[in-house]
Design an enzyme around this catalytic site. Sequence first.
Site, PDB file in Angstrom:
ATOM      1  N   GLY A 105       0.746  -1.296   0.027  1.00 22.81           N
ATOM      2  CA  GLY A 105      -0.009   0.031   0.060  1.00 22.81           C
ATOM      3  C   GLY A 105       1.028   1.372  -0.064  1.00 22.81           C
ATOM      4  O   GLY A 105       2.245   1.236   0.142  1.00 22.81           O
ATOM      5  N   GLN A 106       0.101   2.376  -0.176  1.00 20.62           N
ATOM      6  CA  GLN A 106       0.781   3.734  -0.316  1.00 20.62           C
ATOM      7  C   GLN A 106      -0.095   4.618   0.695  1.00 20.62           C
ATOM      8  O   GLN A 106      -1.533   4.713   0.301  1.00 20.62           O
ATOM      9  CB  GLN A 106       0.707   4.151  -1.687  1.00 20.62           C
ATOM     10  N   PHE A 113       1.944   8.809   4.817  1.00 17.68           N
ATOM     11  CA  PHE A 113       3.378   8.661   5.439  1.00 17.68           C
ATOM     12  C   PHE A 113       4.307   8.068   4.283  1.00 17.68           C
ATOM     13  O   PHE A 113       5.348   8.575   4.566  1.00 17.68           O
ATOM     14  CB  PHE A 113       3.024   7.604   6.322  1.00 17.68           C
ATOM     15  N   THR A 149       5.410   4.546   1.989  1.00 14.67           N
ATOM     16  CA  THR A 149       4.983   3.169   1.325  1.00 14.67           C
ATOM     17  C   THR A 149       4.935   1.923   2.205  1.00 14.67           C
ATOM     18  O   THR A 149       5.807   2.098   3.292  1.00 14.67           O
ATOM     19  CB  THR A 149       6.230   2.699   0.222  1.00 14.67           C
ATOM     20  N   LYS A 180       6.280   0.245   7.501  1.00 11.52           N
ATOM     21  CA  LYS A 180       6.090   1.445   6.836  1.00 11.52           C
ATOM     22  C   LYS A 180       7.303   2.455   6.580  1.00 11.52           C
ATOM     23  O   LYS A 180       7.726   2.990   7.492  1.00 11.52           O
ATOM     24  CB  LYS A 180       5.016   2.202   7.884  1.00 11.52           C
ATOM     25  N   ASP A 206      -8.237  10.309  12.984  1.00 13.32           N
ATOM     26  CA  ASP A 206      -8.500   9.918  11.686  1.00 13.32           C
ATOM     27  C   ASP A 206      -9.236   8.707  11.520  1.00 13.32           C
ATOM     28  O   ASP A 206      -8.675   7.810  10.497  1.00 13.32           O
ATOM     29  CB  ASP A 206      -6.933  10.165  10.845  1.00 13.32           C
TER      30      ASP A 206
HETATM   31  N1  ATP Z   1      -0.609  -3.016   9.312  1.00 16.08           N
HETATM   32  C1  ATP Z   1      -0.824  -3.056   7.891  1.00 16.08           C
HETATM   33  N2  ATP Z   1      -1.142  -4.363   7.335  1.00 16.08           N
HETATM   34  C2  ATP Z   1      -1.321  -5.024   6.208  1.00 16.08           C
HETATM   35  N3  ATP Z   1      -1.508  -3.820   5.442  1.00 16.08           N
HETATM   36  C3  ATP Z   1      -1.435  -2.486   5.585  1.00 16.08           C
HETATM   37  C4  ATP Z   1      -0.950  -2.201   7.059  1.00 16.08           C
HETATM   38  N4  ATP Z   1      -0.784  -0.821   7.207  1.00 16.08           N
HETATM   39  C5  ATP Z   1      -1.154  -0.171   5.933  1.00 16.08           C
HETATM   40  N5  ATP Z   1      -1.459  -1.176   5.154  1.00 16.08           N
HETATM   41  C6  ATP Z   1      -2.047  -1.139   3.587  1.00 16.08           C
HETATM   42  O1  ATP Z   1      -0.978   0.116   3.217  1.00 16.08           O
HETATM   43  C7  ATP Z   1      -2.039   1.045   2.729  1.00 16.08           C
HETATM   44  C8  ATP Z   1      -1.491   2.366   3.035  1.00 16.08           C
HETATM   45  O2  ATP Z   1      -1.609   2.526   4.486  1.00 16.08           O
HETATM   46  P1  ATP Z   1      -1.203   3.700   5.194  1.00 16.08           P
HETATM   47  O3  ATP Z   1      -1.623   3.603   6.674  1.00 16.08           O
HETATM   48  O4  ATP Z   1       0.245   4.189   4.932  1.00 16.08           O
HETATM   49  O5  ATP Z   1      -2.091   5.042   4.507  1.00 16.08           O
HETATM   50  P2  ATP Z   1      -3.769   5.191   4.322  1.00 16.08           P
HETATM   51  O6  ATP Z   1      -4.189   4.962   5.954  1.00 16.08           O
HETATM   52  O7  ATP Z   1      -4.322   4.258   3.326  1.00 16.08           O
HETATM   53  O8  ATP Z   1      -3.761   6.756   4.018  1.00 16.08           O
HETATM   54  P3  ATP Z   1      -3.520   7.954   5.056  1.00 16.08           P
HETATM   55  O9  ATP Z   1      -1.848   8.077   5.136  1.00 16.08           O
HETATM   56  O10 ATP Z   1      -3.712   9.123   3.889  1.00 16.08           O
HETATM   57  O11 ATP Z   1      -4.232   7.906   5.961  1.00 16.08           O
HETATM   58  C9  ATP Z   1      -3.485   0.600   3.561  1.00 16.08           C
HETATM   59  O12 ATP Z   1      -4.617   1.018   2.822  1.00 16.08           O
HETATM   60  C10 ATP Z   1      -3.232  -0.672   3.463  1.00 16.08           C
HETATM   61  O13 ATP Z   1      -3.763  -1.490   2.416  1.00 16.08           O
END
Ligand code: ATP
Length: 432
Positions: A138-139, A142, A144, A159, A257
Amino acid sequence: MPTPGSPFGRGNPSSGGSRTPNDRDPSRSPLYSVNPSADDKSSSASRNPFAVAVRFVGACFAPTMGRSTNEIFSDGFKSGSQTSASGSNNGSFQGKVRRLSASGIYSSSSQSEPGGMRFTMAEINKATKNFSPSLKVGQGGFGTVYKGKLDDGMLVAVKRAKKSMYDKQMGTEFQSEVQTLARVEHLNLVRFLGYLEFDNERILVVEYVPNGTLREHLDCLHGDCLNLAARLDVAIDVAHAVTYLHMYADHPIIHRDIKSSNILLTENFRAKVADFGFARLGATEIDATHVSTQVKGTAGYLDPEYLKTYQLTEKSDVYSFGVLLVELISGRRPIEPKRDVKERLTPRWAMKKFMDGDAIQVLDPNLPQTPAATLALEKILELSLQCLAPTRQSRPSMRMCAEILWSIRKDFRELWSSDELSQTSQVKSSLE
Ligand SMILES: Nc1ncnc2c1ncn2[C@@H]1O[C@H](COP(=O)(O)OP(=O)(O)OP(=O)(O)O)[C@@H](O)[C@H]1O
Protein backbone atom coordinates in the site's frame (compact mmCIF):
# COMPACT_ATOMS: atom_id res chain seq x y z
CA MET A 1 -25.55 -23.44 14.65
CA PRO A 2 -25.73 -20.84 11.92
CA THR A 3 -26.19 -22.17 8.47
CA PRO A 4 -24.02 -21.13 5.56
CA GLY A 5 -25.29 -17.75 4.54
CA SER A 6 -26.24 -16.82 8.06
CA PRO A 7 -25.69 -13.20 8.96
CA PHE A 8 -22.91 -14.45 11.18
CA GLY A 9 -21.01 -15.59 8.15
CA ARG A 10 -19.34 -13.42 5.60
CA GLY A 11 -21.26 -12.54 2.48
CA ASN A 12 -24.89 -12.26 1.76
CA PRO A 13 -27.07 -15.07 2.94
CA SER A 14 -27.75 -15.85 -0.66
CA SER A 15 -24.10 -16.15 -1.48
CA GLY A 16 -23.15 -18.29 1.46
CA GLY A 17 -21.16 -17.02 4.40
CA SER A 18 -18.03 -18.50 5.74
CA ARG A 19 -17.79 -17.11 9.23
CA THR A 20 -19.80 -18.24 12.22
CA PRO A 21 -19.68 -17.20 15.85
CA ASN A 22 -17.79 -20.40 16.48
CA ASP A 23 -15.15 -19.28 14.05
CA ARG A 24 -14.08 -16.66 16.49
CA ASP A 25 -10.42 -16.93 17.08
CA PRO A 26 -10.00 -17.92 20.74
CA SER A 27 -7.31 -15.28 20.99
CA ARG A 28 -10.06 -12.69 20.55
CA SER A 29 -11.59 -13.56 23.87
CA PRO A 30 -10.24 -10.67 25.89
CA LEU A 31 -11.72 -7.89 23.82
CA TYR A 32 -10.29 -5.34 26.14
CA SER A 33 -6.75 -6.46 26.53
CA VAL A 34 -4.49 -3.90 28.08
CA ASN A 35 -0.84 -4.69 28.28
CA PRO A 36 -0.55 -5.36 31.99
CA SER A 37 2.58 -3.29 32.12
CA ALA A 38 1.36 -0.50 29.86
CA ASP A 39 -0.19 1.52 32.62
CA ASP A 40 2.48 0.82 35.10
CA LYS A 41 4.87 3.66 35.74
CA SER A 42 7.74 1.19 35.51
CA SER A 43 6.46 -0.31 32.29
CA SER A 44 8.39 -0.48 29.08
CA ALA A 45 6.32 2.40 27.75
CA SER A 46 7.21 4.47 30.77
CA ARG A 47 10.87 3.67 30.40
CA ASN A 48 10.70 4.63 26.78
CA PRO A 49 12.31 8.07 26.77
CA PHE A 50 9.99 9.28 24.05
CA ALA A 51 7.04 8.20 26.08
CA VAL A 52 8.50 9.79 29.18
CA ALA A 53 9.15 13.01 27.30
CA VAL A 54 5.50 13.39 26.51
CA ARG A 55 4.13 12.21 29.81
CA PHE A 56 2.09 14.92 31.43
CA VAL A 57 0.93 15.25 34.95
CA GLY A 58 -2.70 15.47 34.27
CA ALA A 59 -6.23 14.56 34.69
CA CYS A 60 -7.24 11.03 34.05
CA PHE A 61 -10.19 10.30 31.82
CA ALA A 62 -11.95 8.57 34.62
CA PRO A 63 -14.77 6.20 33.80
CA THR A 64 -17.98 7.72 34.98
CA MET A 65 -20.32 4.84 34.46
CA GLY A 66 -21.28 2.19 36.94
CA ARG A 67 -19.53 -0.84 35.54
CA SER A 68 -15.83 -1.50 35.68
CA THR A 69 -13.75 -1.32 32.55
CA ASN A 70 -13.16 -5.06 32.48
CA GLU A 71 -16.83 -5.71 32.91
CA ILE A 72 -17.71 -3.27 30.17
CA PHE A 73 -15.27 -4.77 27.72
CA SER A 74 -15.56 -8.43 28.49
CA ASP A 75 -18.39 -8.47 25.90
CA GLY A 76 -19.53 -11.85 27.02
CA PHE A 77 -16.19 -13.44 26.41
CA LYS A 78 -13.77 -14.70 28.98
CA SER A 79 -11.33 -12.01 29.91
CA GLY A 80 -7.72 -13.06 29.76
CA SER A 81 -4.17 -11.97 29.53
CA GLN A 82 -2.07 -10.78 26.63
CA THR A 83 -3.32 -11.73 23.21
CA SER A 84 -1.82 -12.33 19.86
CA ALA A 85 -3.13 -10.88 16.64
CA SER A 86 -6.57 -12.18 16.02
CA GLY A 87 -6.87 -14.14 12.88
CA SER A 88 -3.58 -12.99 11.50
CA ASN A 89 -0.73 -15.29 10.74
CA ASN A 90 1.85 -13.19 12.44
CA GLY A 91 2.93 -15.75 14.94
CA SER A 92 3.11 -14.63 18.50
CA PHE A 93 3.68 -11.03 19.46
CA GLN A 94 3.96 -11.71 23.12
CA GLY A 95 6.76 -9.74 24.67
CA LYS A 96 8.02 -8.50 21.34
CA VAL A 97 7.53 -4.78 21.68
CA ARG A 98 10.80 -3.04 21.14
CA ARG A 99 12.14 -0.21 23.14
CA LEU A 100 13.94 2.87 22.05
CA SER A 101 17.05 4.25 23.60
CA ALA A 102 17.38 7.97 24.14
CA SER A 103 19.29 8.22 20.87
CA GLY A 104 16.45 6.58 19.02
CA ILE A 105 18.42 3.39 18.49
CA TYR A 106 16.78 0.23 19.63
CA SER A 107 17.85 -1.23 22.84
CA SER A 108 16.76 -4.80 22.85
CA SER A 109 14.25 -5.90 25.39
CA SER A 110 15.60 -9.42 25.07
CA GLN A 111 17.51 -9.20 28.33
CA SER A 112 14.37 -8.50 30.30
CA GLU A 113 11.63 -10.00 28.19
CA PRO A 114 11.74 -13.35 26.49
CA GLY A 115 11.14 -12.95 22.78
CA GLY A 116 12.29 -9.33 22.69
CA MET A 117 14.10 -8.43 19.47
CA ARG A 118 16.23 -5.74 17.96
CA PHE A 119 15.63 -4.11 14.57
CA THR A 120 18.50 -3.12 12.38
CA MET A 121 18.51 -1.77 8.84
CA ALA A 122 19.91 -5.14 7.75
CA GLU A 123 16.95 -6.91 9.33
CA ILE A 124 14.47 -4.59 7.67
CA ASN A 125 16.20 -5.04 4.30
CA LYS A 126 16.09 -8.79 4.72
CA ALA A 127 12.48 -8.80 5.86
CA THR A 128 11.33 -6.78 2.87
CA LYS A 129 13.82 -8.21 0.36
CA ASN A 130 15.36 -4.75 0.04
CA PHE A 131 11.92 -3.16 -0.21
CA SER A 132 10.98 -5.36 -3.12
CA PRO A 133 8.12 -3.88 -5.16
CA SER A 134 6.51 -7.34 -5.05
CA LEU A 135 6.08 -6.90 -1.29
CA LYS A 136 4.50 -3.45 -1.53
CA VAL A 137 1.01 -3.61 -0.04
CA GLY A 138 0.00 0.00 0.00
CA GLN A 139 0.76 3.65 -0.22
CA GLY A 140 -0.46 6.35 2.14
CA GLY A 141 0.27 9.87 3.26
CA PHE A 142 3.20 8.65 5.36
CA GLY A 143 4.88 6.62 2.68
CA THR A 144 4.97 3.12 1.28
CA VAL A 145 3.87 0.03 3.14
CA TYR A 146 5.63 -3.31 2.61
CA LYS A 147 4.81 -6.76 3.85
CA GLY A 148 7.83 -8.19 5.61
CA LYS A 149 8.85 -11.45 7.19
CA LEU A 150 11.19 -11.48 10.14
CA ASP A 151 13.67 -14.29 10.75
CA ASP A 152 11.36 -16.02 13.18
CA GLY A 153 8.61 -16.10 10.56
CA MET A 154 6.56 -13.24 11.98
CA LEU A 155 4.82 -11.19 9.32
CA VAL A 156 5.06 -7.44 9.74
CA ALA A 157 3.99 -4.32 7.89
CA VAL A 158 6.98 -2.07 7.28
CA LYS A 159 5.95 1.56 6.80
CA ARG A 160 8.73 3.46 5.07
CA ALA A 161 8.40 7.24 5.17
CA LYS A 162 8.65 9.03 1.86
CA LYS A 163 11.88 10.90 1.32
CA SER A 164 9.99 14.14 0.79
CA MET A 165 8.95 13.97 4.42
CA TYR A 166 12.40 14.32 5.94
CA ASP A 167 11.75 17.81 7.13
CA LYS A 168 10.83 19.20 10.48
CA GLN A 169 7.15 18.55 9.95
CA MET A 170 7.87 14.95 9.17
CA GLY A 171 10.01 14.69 12.28
CA THR A 172 7.10 15.84 14.37
CA GLU A 173 4.67 13.48 12.67
CA PHE A 174 7.07 10.61 13.06
CA GLN A 175 7.73 11.24 16.68
CA SER A 176 4.02 11.62 17.28
CA GLU A 177 3.22 8.30 15.70
CA VAL A 178 6.01 6.57 17.57
CA GLN A 179 5.14 8.10 20.90
CA THR A 180 1.54 7.12 20.59
CA LEU A 181 2.04 3.68 19.14
CA ALA A 182 4.61 2.72 21.74
CA ARG A 183 2.16 3.35 24.53
CA VAL A 184 -0.95 1.57 23.48
CA GLU A 185 -1.89 -2.03 23.15
CA HIS A 186 -5.30 -3.42 22.40
CA LEU A 187 -6.61 -6.34 20.42
CA ASN A 188 -8.46 -4.00 18.05
CA LEU A 189 -5.55 -1.64 17.45
CA VAL A 190 -2.81 -2.45 14.96
CA ARG A 191 0.08 -3.34 17.18
CA PHE A 192 3.23 -1.28 17.08
CA LEU A 193 6.38 -3.37 17.06
CA GLY A 194 9.13 -0.81 16.71
CA TYR A 195 10.76 1.83 14.58
CA LEU A 196 14.03 2.66 13.01
CA GLU A 197 15.70 5.99 12.28
CA PHE A 198 18.77 5.42 10.20
CA ASP A 199 20.33 8.07 7.97
CA ASN A 200 17.46 9.28 5.85
CA GLU A 201 15.23 6.33 6.63
CA ARG A 202 12.25 6.58 8.95
CA ILE A 203 10.61 3.21 9.30
CA LEU A 204 7.75 1.93 11.42
CA VAL A 205 7.23 -1.75 11.95
CA VAL A 206 3.71 -2.78 12.90
CA GLU A 207 1.62 -5.90 13.02
CA TYR A 208 0.66 -7.15 9.58
CA VAL A 209 -3.10 -7.41 9.22
CA PRO A 210 -3.77 -9.70 6.28
CA ASN A 211 -7.27 -9.09 5.00
CA GLY A 212 -7.40 -5.59 3.53
CA THR A 213 -9.22 -2.47 4.64
CA LEU A 214 -12.85 -2.09 5.66
CA ARG A 215 -13.39 0.22 2.68
CA GLU A 216 -12.21 -2.51 0.31
CA HIS A 217 -14.66 -4.94 1.89
CA LEU A 218 -17.54 -2.47 1.62
CA ASP A 219 -16.61 -2.15 -2.05
CA CYS A 220 -16.79 -5.97 -2.25
CA LEU A 221 -13.23 -6.08 -3.62
CA HIS A 222 -12.41 -9.27 -1.73
CA GLY A 223 -15.26 -11.43 -2.98
CA ASP A 224 -18.51 -11.38 -1.04
CA CYS A 225 -19.48 -8.12 0.63
CA LEU A 226 -19.47 -8.03 4.39
CA ASN A 227 -22.85 -9.01 5.75
CA LEU A 228 -24.63 -7.06 8.44
CA ALA A 229 -23.53 -9.22 11.36
CA ALA A 230 -19.90 -8.82 10.32
CA ARG A 231 -20.40 -5.06 9.96
CA LEU A 232 -21.84 -4.87 13.45
CA ASP A 233 -18.84 -6.80 14.77
CA VAL A 234 -16.53 -4.34 13.01
CA ALA A 235 -18.39 -1.36 14.47
CA ILE A 236 -18.07 -2.86 17.96
CA ASP A 237 -14.38 -3.64 17.48
CA VAL A 238 -13.72 -0.06 16.43
CA ALA A 239 -15.76 1.29 19.34
CA HIS A 240 -13.70 -0.87 21.73
CA ALA A 241 -10.41 0.30 20.26
CA VAL A 242 -11.33 3.97 20.35
CA THR A 243 -12.82 3.71 23.84
CA TYR A 244 -9.53 2.23 24.94
CA LEU A 245 -7.69 5.21 23.44
CA HIS A 246 -10.09 7.68 25.05
CA MET A 247 -9.82 6.03 28.43
CA TYR A 248 -6.08 5.51 28.27
CA ALA A 249 -4.74 5.58 31.79
CA ASP A 250 -2.62 8.72 31.81
CA HIS A 251 -4.59 10.82 29.38
CA PRO A 252 -7.10 10.40 26.59
CA ILE A 253 -5.60 9.70 23.20
CA ILE A 254 -7.59 11.13 20.32
CA HIS A 255 -7.18 9.19 17.11
CA ARG A 256 -8.14 12.07 14.78
CA ASP A 257 -8.39 10.00 11.62
CA ILE A 258 -11.03 7.35 12.07
CA LYS A 259 -12.11 6.24 8.62
CA SER A 260 -12.85 3.02 6.77
CA SER A 261 -9.46 2.91 5.04
CA ASN A 262 -7.77 3.02 8.45
CA ILE A 263 -9.61 -0.07 9.62
CA LEU A 264 -7.85 -3.29 8.72
CA LEU A 265 -9.49 -6.69 8.87
CA THR A 266 -8.06 -9.97 10.09
CA GLU A 267 -8.65 -13.30 8.41
CA ASN A 268 -11.64 -13.73 10.70
CA PHE A 269 -13.06 -10.37 9.67
CA ARG A 270 -12.40 -8.64 12.94
CA ALA A 271 -11.24 -5.07 12.90
CA LYS A 272 -7.99 -3.42 13.89
CA VAL A 273 -7.75 0.34 13.87
CA ALA A 274 -4.59 1.62 12.19
CA ASP A 275 -2.73 4.81 11.43
CA PHE A 276 -1.92 6.84 14.44
CA GLY A 277 0.03 9.29 12.34
CA PHE A 278 -2.43 12.00 13.21
CA ALA A 279 -2.99 10.98 16.77
CA ARG A 280 -2.24 13.57 19.39
CA LEU A 281 -2.36 13.44 23.09
CA GLY A 282 -5.69 14.53 24.40
CA ALA A 283 -6.43 17.05 27.06
CA THR A 284 -4.07 16.43 29.92
CA GLU A 285 -3.73 19.54 31.96
CA ILE A 286 -5.90 19.80 34.99
CA ASP A 287 -9.12 21.59 34.07
CA ALA A 288 -8.36 21.28 30.38
CA THR A 289 -11.27 20.01 28.33
CA HIS A 290 -9.75 20.30 24.93
CA VAL A 291 -6.53 20.91 23.05
CA SER A 292 -6.14 23.53 20.37
CA THR A 293 -4.32 22.31 17.35
CA GLN A 294 -4.00 22.44 13.58
CA VAL A 295 -6.85 20.76 11.76
CA LYS A 296 -5.94 17.22 10.72
CA GLY A 297 -8.06 14.38 9.49
CA THR A 298 -9.89 13.35 6.36
CA ALA A 299 -12.61 15.22 4.50
CA GLY A 300 -16.04 13.79 5.10
CA TYR A 301 -15.17 12.50 8.57
CA LEU A 302 -14.21 15.80 10.17
CA ASP A 303 -16.12 17.13 13.13
CA PRO A 304 -17.62 20.51 12.10
CA GLU A 305 -17.17 21.89 15.59
CA TYR A 306 -13.46 21.05 15.49
CA LEU A 307 -13.23 22.72 12.08
CA LYS A 308 -14.85 25.83 13.50
CA THR A 309 -13.04 26.08 16.81
CA TYR A 310 -9.80 24.09 16.28
CA GLN A 311 -10.58 22.57 19.63
CA LEU A 312 -10.04 18.86 19.66
CA THR A 313 -11.74 16.51 22.10
CA GLU A 314 -12.59 12.82 22.10
CA LYS A 315 -15.98 13.83 20.72
CA SER A 316 -14.32 14.60 17.38
CA ASP A 317 -13.57 10.88 17.13
CA VAL A 318 -17.19 10.19 18.08
CA TYR A 319 -18.31 12.36 15.16
CA SER A 320 -16.03 10.47 12.75
CA PHE A 321 -17.38 7.23 14.19
CA GLY A 322 -20.91 8.42 13.40
CA VAL A 323 -19.84 8.93 9.78
CA LEU A 324 -18.28 5.47 9.80
CA LEU A 325 -21.54 3.92 11.05
CA VAL A 326 -23.43 5.50 8.16
CA GLU A 327 -20.77 4.19 5.79
CA LEU A 328 -21.05 0.69 7.27
CA ILE A 329 -24.81 0.52 6.91
CA SER A 330 -25.09 2.26 3.54
CA GLY A 331 -21.88 1.04 1.90
CA ARG A 332 -21.43 4.59 0.56
CA ARG A 333 -18.36 6.76 1.03
CA PRO A 334 -18.87 9.85 3.23
CA ILE A 335 -18.62 12.04 0.15
CA GLU A 336 -19.99 10.74 -3.17
CA PRO A 337 -19.27 13.50 -5.70
CA LYS A 338 -20.90 11.70 -8.61
CA ARG A 339 -24.33 11.44 -7.02
CA ASP A 340 -27.23 13.81 -7.21
CA VAL A 341 -26.51 16.94 -5.18
CA LYS A 342 -28.89 15.89 -2.38
CA GLU A 343 -27.03 12.63 -1.92
CA ARG A 344 -23.44 13.80 -2.15
CA LEU A 345 -22.87 14.17 1.57
CA THR A 346 -23.77 10.69 2.73
CA PRO A 347 -24.33 11.40 6.45
CA ARG A 348 -26.62 14.35 5.67
CA TRP A 349 -28.58 12.32 3.13
CA ALA A 350 -28.85 9.33 5.49
CA MET A 351 -29.99 11.42 8.44
CA LYS A 352 -32.64 13.12 6.29
CA LYS A 353 -33.97 9.76 5.14
CA PHE A 354 -34.01 8.52 8.73
CA MET A 355 -35.85 11.60 9.99
CA ASP A 356 -38.36 11.30 7.15
CA GLY A 357 -39.13 7.71 8.20
CA ASP A 358 -37.50 6.35 5.06
CA ALA A 359 -34.46 4.67 6.61
CA ILE A 360 -34.75 1.62 4.39
CA GLN A 361 -33.48 3.72 1.47
CA VAL A 362 -30.17 3.99 3.30
CA LEU A 363 -29.55 0.24 3.57
CA ASP A 364 -26.66 -0.93 1.39
CA PRO A 365 -28.24 -2.64 -1.65
CA ASN A 366 -25.74 -5.46 -1.07
CA LEU A 367 -27.53 -6.29 2.19
CA PRO A 368 -30.80 -8.26 2.22
CA GLN A 369 -33.85 -6.42 3.58
CA THR A 370 -34.88 -8.73 6.40
CA PRO A 371 -36.85 -7.68 9.50
CA ALA A 372 -33.66 -8.11 11.55
CA ALA A 373 -31.70 -5.90 9.14
CA THR A 374 -34.41 -3.24 9.12
CA LEU A 375 -34.45 -3.03 12.90
CA ALA A 376 -30.66 -2.89 13.14
CA LEU A 377 -30.57 -0.25 10.38
CA GLU A 378 -32.92 2.05 12.28
CA LYS A 379 -31.03 1.63 15.53
CA ILE A 380 -27.66 2.21 13.90
CA LEU A 381 -28.95 5.35 12.20
CA GLU A 382 -30.34 6.56 15.50
CA LEU A 383 -26.91 6.12 17.09
CA SER A 384 -25.27 7.85 14.11
CA LEU A 385 -27.63 10.78 14.56
CA GLN A 386 -26.42 11.16 18.14
CA CYS A 387 -22.75 10.86 17.15
CA LEU A 388 -23.23 13.45 14.40
CA ALA A 389 -24.78 16.02 16.72
CA PRO A 390 -23.45 19.49 15.84
CA THR A 391 -22.20 20.18 19.35
CA ARG A 392 -19.86 17.86 21.15
CA GLN A 393 -21.81 17.96 24.41
CA SER A 394 -24.75 16.28 22.72
CA ARG A 395 -22.71 13.37 21.40
CA PRO A 396 -22.40 10.14 23.37
CA SER A 397 -19.05 8.92 24.63
CA MET A 398 -17.38 6.22 22.62
CA ARG A 399 -17.97 3.88 25.51
CA MET A 400 -21.68 4.56 25.33
CA CYS A 401 -21.55 3.87 21.58
CA ALA A 402 -20.01 0.45 22.29
CA GLU A 403 -22.77 -0.37 24.78
CA ILE A 404 -25.52 0.67 22.40
CA LEU A 405 -23.96 -1.39 19.64
CA TRP A 406 -23.82 -4.47 21.86
CA SER A 407 -27.53 -4.18 22.42
CA ILE A 408 -28.19 -3.64 18.70
CA ARG A 409 -26.13 -6.74 17.91
CA LYS A 410 -27.95 -8.80 20.54
CA ASP A 411 -31.37 -7.80 19.18
CA PHE A 412 -30.21 -8.38 15.63
CA ARG A 413 -29.00 -11.89 16.41
CA GLU A 414 -32.19 -12.80 18.26
CA LEU A 415 -34.46 -11.48 15.54
CA TRP A 416 -32.37 -13.06 12.83
CA SER A 417 -32.61 -16.45 14.57
CA SER A 418 -36.40 -16.17 14.82
CA ASP A 419 -36.58 -15.05 11.16
CA GLU A 420 -34.57 -18.13 10.24
CA LEU A 421 -36.80 -20.41 12.32
CA SER A 422 -39.99 -19.06 10.79
CA GLN A 423 -38.54 -19.28 7.28
CA THR A 424 -37.43 -22.87 7.89
CA SER A 425 -40.88 -23.86 9.19
CA GLN A 426 -42.55 -22.10 6.24
CA VAL A 427 -40.34 -24.04 3.81
CA LYS A 428 -41.11 -27.27 5.69
CA SER A 429 -44.87 -26.73 5.65
CA SER A 430 -44.83 -25.80 1.96
CA LEU A 431 -43.03 -29.08 1.27
CA GLU A 432 -45.52 -31.12 3.30
N1 ATP B 1 -0.54 -3.08 9.29
C1 ATP B 1 -0.86 -3.29 8.02
N2 ATP B 1 -1.07 -4.54 7.57
C2 ATP B 1 -1.40 -4.75 6.28
N3 ATP B 1 -1.57 -3.78 5.37
C3 ATP B 1 -1.38 -2.51 5.76
C4 ATP B 1 -1.01 -2.20 7.11
N4 ATP B 1 -0.92 -0.85 7.21
C5 ATP B 1 -1.21 -0.35 6.01
N5 ATP B 1 -1.48 -1.33 5.13
C6 ATP B 1 -1.86 -1.16 3.71
O1 ATP B 1 -1.18 -0.03 3.21
C7 ATP B 1 -2.11 0.96 2.78
C8 ATP B 1 -1.58 2.34 3.11
O2 ATP B 1 -1.56 2.48 4.51
P1 ATP B 1 -1.22 3.85 5.25
O3 ATP B 1 -1.57 3.68 6.68
O4 ATP B 1 0.19 4.22 4.96
O5 ATP B 1 -2.06 4.94 4.52
P2 ATP B 1 -3.64 5.23 4.48
O6 ATP B 1 -4.20 5.07 5.85
O7 ATP B 1 -4.26 4.38 3.41
O8 ATP B 1 -3.67 6.71 3.98
P3 ATP B 1 -3.37 8.03 4.83
O9 ATP B 1 -1.93 7.98 5.18
O10 ATP B 1 -3.69 9.12 3.87
O11 ATP B 1 -4.26 7.97 6.01
C9 ATP B 1 -3.42 0.62 3.49
O12 ATP B 1 -4.53 1.08 2.76
C10 ATP B 1 -3.36 -0.89 3.56
O13 ATP B 1 -3.79 -1.45 2.34
